[in-house]
Design an enzyme around this catalytic site. Structure first.
Site, short mmCIF file in Angstrom:
data_model
loop_
_atom_site.label_atom_id
_atom_site.label_comp_id
_atom_site.label_asym_id
_atom_site.label_seq_id
_atom_site.Cartn_x
_atom_site.Cartn_y
_atom_site.Cartn_z
N HIS A 172 1.00 -1.00 -0.16
CA HIS A 172 0.22 0.13 -0.02
C HIS A 172 0.82 0.67 -0.34
O HIS A 172 0.78 2.17 -0.97
CB HIS A 172 -0.52 0.43 1.06
CG HIS A 172 -1.60 1.29 1.25
ND1 HIS A 172 -3.50 0.47 1.42
CD2 HIS A 172 -1.46 2.27 1.68
CE1 HIS A 172 -3.99 2.34 1.39
NE2 HIS A 172 -3.09 3.15 1.90
N GLU A 173 1.99 0.90 0.92
CA GLU A 173 2.79 2.46 1.11
C GLU A 173 3.48 2.42 -0.28
O GLU A 173 4.19 3.63 -0.57
CB GLU A 173 3.48 2.72 2.61
CG GLU A 173 2.63 2.39 3.30
CD GLU A 173 1.14 3.46 3.76
OE1 GLU A 173 1.91 4.42 2.96
OE2 GLU A 173 1.25 2.93 3.83
#
EC number: 3.5.1.88
Length: 200
Positions: free
Chosen positions: A157-158
């Site tokens: 996600h990051e």
């Protein structure tokens, strides 16, 4: 839960305290949807930014936060996230690159996913349950971290944020509509400068 930092390096502890809160950006702001600049200067300005990101992530009850989410277009994220064994990993990645399993080693896990930059919205999304992230630490040293379970999801996600991708971009049109409806229903609880002003 047991706490873990990369290489259990005591220098990391200094980054987890003393930061100042910054406003969390929202989807639609250009910084969240563009490729980031690589981190090339591993200096005091960088460590100040990382301290602020940890403080902001904690105030927003997050498990990961990218620099774009505080309005800075650098390829950087911080995290404090549990893995499949409930061990909480703390750290920061500069210039992250994620490698995912392929073939028979690739196992997808569907789970609710949310984003501090689109608060209040959650939708199920399948991601590989194992991810390896390479990059540099805040001092410019090469690092590699492998995550399982929720931590694997966080690394993916990051790193997406560092590539100008928000997780809503990966949803079907129907799921994205539902996500937006969830966000819209509680958006009034999140001031424009949240978490500088706390959630209502």
């Amino acid at each position: 839960m047991r706490k873990h930092t990369p290489n259990d390096n005591p220098l990391w502890e200094d980054l987890f305290k003393g930061g100042s809160l910054r406003r969390v950006t929202r989807w639609g702001e250009s910084v969240l949807h563009a490729q980031t600049r690589p981190v090339t200067e591993f200096d005091e300005d960088l460590t100040t930014l990382i301290r602020d990101m940890f403080a902001t992530m904690n105030a927003a009850d997050g498990v990961g936060l990218a620099a774009t989410q505080v309005g800075v277009d650098l390829s950087l994220f911080v995290y404090a996230c549990p893995d499949a064994n409930n061990i909480v990993h703390h750290g920061a990645f500069c210039n992250p690159v994620v490698t995912l399993p392929e073939g028979h080693d690739r196992h997808l896990e569907a789970a609710d996913e949310g984003c501090l930059s689109w608060p209040g919205g959650f939708q199920s999304m399948a991601r590989p349950d194992l991810a390896t992230c390479t990059g540099q630490d805040p001092w410019g040293n090469d690092i590699t971290v492998t995550g399982t379970g929720f931590f694997a999801r966080c690394l993916q996600h990051e790193t997406d944020h560092c590539n100008g991708i928000v997780f809503g971009d990966r949803l079907s049109k129907r799921a994205r509509r539902k996500l937006d409806e969830q966000h819209d229903s509680v958006a009034h609880l999140y001031p424009d400068d949240w978490p500088l002003t706390p959630k209502g």
